[in-house]
Design a protein around this motif. Structure first.
Motif, mmCIF file in Angstrom:
data_model
loop_
_atom_site.group_PDB
_atom_site.id
_atom_site.type_symbol
_atom_site.label_atom_id
_atom_site.label_comp_id
_atom_site.label_asym_id
_atom_site.label_seq_id
_atom_site.Cartn_x
_atom_site.Cartn_y
_atom_site.Cartn_z
ATOM 1 N N MET A 10 0.831 -1.210 0.000
ATOM 2 C CA MET A 10 0.000 0.000 0.000
ATOM 3 C C MET A 10 0.862 1.254 0.000
ATOM 4 N N ARG A 11 1.939 1.226 0.760
ATOM 5 C CA ARG A 11 2.815 2.401 0.834
ATOM 6 C C ARG A 11 3.424 2.712 -0.533
ATOM 7 N N VAL A 12 3.920 1.666 -1.216
ATOM 8 C CA VAL A 12 4.511 1.871 -2.537
ATOM 9 C C VAL A 12 3.436 2.281 -3.541
ATOM 10 N N CYS A 13 2.244 1.720 -3.396
ATOM 11 C CA CYS A 13 1.145 2.107 -4.294
ATOM 12 C C CYS A 13 0.792 3.579 -4.143
ATOM 13 N N ASN A 14 0.875 4.099 -2.929
ATOM 14 C CA ASN A 14 0.624 5.527 -2.719
ATOM 15 C C ASN A 14 1.675 6.364 -3.443
ATOM 16 N N ALA A 15 2.933 5.915 -3.397
ATOM 17 C CA ALA A 15 4.001 6.625 -4.116
ATOM 18 C C ALA A 15 3.759 6.557 -5.622
ATOM 19 N N LEU A 16 3.342 5.391 -6.109
ATOM 20 C CA LEU A 16 3.048 5.236 -7.535
ATOM 21 C C LEU A 16 1.862 6.099 -7.956
ATOM 22 N N PRO B 183 10.338 -2.792 -13.517
ATOM 23 C CA PRO B 183 10.541 -4.010 -12.714
ATOM 24 C C PRO B 183 9.269 -4.461 -11.995
ATOM 25 N N LEU B 184 8.385 -3.541 -11.672
ATOM 26 C CA LEU B 184 7.143 -3.911 -10.992
ATOM 27 C C LEU B 184 6.175 -4.600 -11.951
ATOM 28 N N LEU B 185 6.340 -4.349 -13.251
ATOM 29 C CA LEU B 185 5.489 -4.991 -14.257
ATOM 30 C C LEU B 185 5.954 -6.413 -14.558
ATOM 31 N N ASN B 186 7.202 -6.711 -14.251
ATOM 32 C CA ASN B 186 7.764 -8.028 -14.567
ATOM 33 C C ASN B 186 7.528 -9.052 -13.464
ATOM 34 N N ASN B 187 6.828 -8.668 -12.441
ATOM 35 C CA ASN B 187 6.565 -9.526 -11.292
ATOM 36 C C ASN B 187 5.748 -10.756 -11.704
ATOM 37 N N MET B 188 6.184 -11.935 -11.285
ATOM 38 C CA MET B 188 5.477 -13.173 -11.609
ATOM 39 C C MET B 188 4.456 -13.556 -10.539
ATOM 40 N N ASN B 189 4.569 -12.956 -9.352
ATOM 41 C CA ASN B 189 3.711 -13.326 -8.225
ATOM 42 C C ASN B 189 2.287 -12.817 -8.447
ATOM 43 N N GLU C 264 -0.208 -8.065 -6.925
ATOM 44 C CA GLU C 264 -1.131 -7.659 -7.982
ATOM 45 C C GLU C 264 -1.477 -6.175 -7.871
ATOM 46 N N ARG C 265 -1.605 -5.695 -6.635
ATOM 47 C CA ARG C 265 -1.896 -4.275 -6.431
ATOM 48 C C ARG C 265 -0.787 -3.411 -7.030
ATOM 49 N N LEU C 266 0.463 -3.806 -6.821
ATOM 50 C CA LEU C 266 1.590 -3.073 -7.397
ATOM 51 C C LEU C 266 1.558 -3.119 -8.919
ATOM 52 N N ARG C 267 1.239 -4.285 -9.458
ATOM 53 C CA ARG C 267 1.183 -4.445 -10.916
ATOM 54 C C ARG C 267 0.121 -3.516 -11.512
ATOM 55 N N LEU C 268 -1.040 -3.480 -10.879
ATOM 56 C CA LEU C 268 -2.156 -2.706 -11.420
ATOM 57 C C LEU C 268 -1.888 -1.210 -11.385
ATOM 58 N N ILE C 269 -1.394 -0.695 -10.264
ATOM 59 C CA ILE C 269 -1.154 0.747 -10.185
ATOM 60 C C ILE C 269 0.026 1.141 -11.071
ATOM 61 N N SER C 270 1.002 0.231 -11.246
ATOM 62 C CA SER C 270 2.123 0.512 -12.153
ATOM 63 C C SER C 270 1.620 0.625 -13.589
ATOM 64 N N CYS D 240 2.093 -8.765 -18.445
ATOM 65 C CA CYS D 240 0.956 -8.499 -17.560
ATOM 66 C C CYS D 240 -0.321 -9.163 -18.077
ATOM 67 N N MET D 241 -0.469 -9.248 -19.395
ATOM 68 C CA MET D 241 -1.615 -9.959 -19.972
ATOM 69 C C MET D 241 -1.592 -11.435 -19.593
ATOM 70 N N GLU D 242 -0.413 -11.963 -19.419
ATOM 71 C CA GLU D 242 -0.273 -13.398 -19.154
ATOM 72 C C GLU D 242 -0.427 -13.746 -17.676
ATOM 73 N N VAL D 243 -0.001 -12.855 -16.777
ATOM 74 C CA VAL D 243 0.015 -13.228 -15.357
ATOM 75 C C VAL D 243 -0.910 -12.380 -14.486
ATOM 76 N N GLY D 244 -1.412 -11.278 -15.002
ATOM 77 C CA GLY D 244 -2.183 -10.361 -14.173
ATOM 78 C C GLY D 244 -3.628 -10.774 -13.973
ATOM 79 N N SER D 245 -4.308 -10.049 -13.092
ATOM 80 C CA SER D 245 -5.739 -10.219 -12.878
ATOM 81 C C SER D 245 -6.496 -9.661 -14.075
ATOM 82 N N VAL D 246 -7.814 -9.798 -14.064
ATOM 83 C CA VAL D 246 -8.623 -9.260 -15.152
ATOM 84 C C VAL D 246 -8.395 -7.757 -15.297
ATOM 85 N N LEU D 247 -8.318 -7.053 -14.181
ATOM 86 C CA LEU D 247 -8.107 -5.602 -14.242
ATOM 87 C C LEU D 247 -6.744 -5.267 -14.836
ATOM 88 N N SER D 248 -5.719 -5.990 -14.411
ATOM 89 C CA SER D 248 -4.378 -5.746 -14.962
ATOM 90 C C SER D 248 -4.328 -6.077 -16.450
#
Length: 329
Positions: free
Chosen positions: A110-116, A143-149, A155-161, A192-200
């Motif tokens: 959440m803290r990093v998402c606020n910065a993003l 680098p936040l977009l390349n996350n496999m987790n 996922e929150r980091l991926r989406l806001i990025s 991100c299309m391959e590993v992200g949620s529907v929103l991502s």
């Protein structure tokens, strides 16, 4: 005990009716710049100053994030104030070591998402967007977009990025698009299309479509076969994975996918490739039934099927024939 922000900053944000004397601007701008009331600007400036203190930074990030939508010129204050962008980038860089581990907690995320979110504010503003690009700040987000987790904190980091990149491409600025293309944003979106949620997936596909709308973006994706097939595979996989009765979010994703395919079909080389790799669900009546109330998307689908069925044409399809007629043919 950890230091706290001044008590007044934890309350409600000052309104224009409050009589608060503004201090000299940390941004070097006039206190009434952009129509921001002096009391509000003073409140924002104090929060920005609080970012410089390790003990008050987390709360200041949260309160500034809450102010993003209310103050359109917050981007100017963030960009022109001392050390602020460096501090936001530092917050992002410090999370790199956690994105490949299960140790990323919800609070850190959440803290990093606020910065993003604050960087997204800067990326959105027309007066700071190109400064943002010229400083090459998007590269710190990659680098936040390349996350496999796929856990929620990741996922929150991926989406806001992705949201930051989406804010950059929204205006369709050719210079912004060129920068992103040259720095391989398509590959990151495909990931991100391959590993992200529907929103991502939806935001990533939106970014790709905005890039394809530029002639340079279409050329980039279609000049080499490996680029076209990498994108085509990602789009096809998302179509195949849609359930028979998709949710509203999944339908929104489908609309962006169709827009990407329709734009690709305007390239002669890509159109030839789509004859072999366009998903069956877009060739039969399935997509029509799902999107029957959205005439704009239906027309894009008609144009796509028409282009693929007869080969690339420089002019648009004469809509005398329905999509169902083309499918039967």
């Amino acid at each position: 005990m950890a230091a706290k922000l001044p008590e007044s900053l934890f309350g409600s944000e000052p309104t224009s009716s409050m009589n608060v004397r503004a201090s000299p601007s940390t941004s070097g701008t006039n206190n009434t710049h952009g129509g921001v009331h002096p009391s509000r600007q003073y409140y924002l400036e104090q929060l920005i100053v609080a970012l410089r203190n390790d003990h008050t930074r987390e709360e200041a990030l949260h309160l500034l994030y809450k102010s993003c939508g209310a103050h359109e010129d917050l981007a100017l204050l963030l960009w022109h104030s001392f050390e602020t962008i460096f501090i936001l980038l530092k917050e992002i860089i410090e999370v790199y070591r956690l994105i490949s581990t299960p140790e990323l907690t919800e609070s850190v995320s959440m803290r990093v998402c606020n910065a993003l979110a604050l960087l997204k504010c800067v990326a959105t503003h027309p007066d700071t967007r190109m400064l943002f690009i010229k400083a090459r700040i998007p590269l710190y987000i990659y680098p936040l977009l390349n996350n496999m987790n796929k856990e929620s904190s990741h996922e929150r980091l991926r989406l806001i990025s992705l949201g930051v990149i989406g804010a950059l491409v929204k205006a369709g600025d050719a210079e912004v698009i060129t920068f992103l293309i040259e720095n391989q944003i398509i590959n990151h979106c495909i990931h991100c299309m391959e590993v992200g949620s529907v929103l991502s997936k939806t935001v990533a596909t939106y970014v790709v479509h905005k890039i394809l709308l530029q002639d340079e973006g279409l050329k980039y994706c279609c000049t080499f076969a490996h680029r076209f097939y990498a994108l085509g595979h990602a789009l096809a996989k998302m179509v195949e994975n849609l359930p028979e009765e998709p949710s509203e979010q999944q339908l929104q994703l489908l609309k962006h996918i169709i827009c990407c395919y329709q734009r690709l079909s305007q390239s002669p080389r890509a159109c030839d490739g789509l004859k072999f790799c366009l998903p069956t669900r877009l060739r039969d009546a399935t997509a029509i039934n799902l999107l029957r109330v959205d005439q704009t998307t239906i027309r894009s689908l008609e144009q796509l099927v028409y282009n693929v069925s007869i080969g690339h044409q420089s002019t648009t399809k004469p809509f005398g024939k329905s999509l169902m007629h083309l499918l039967k043919g």
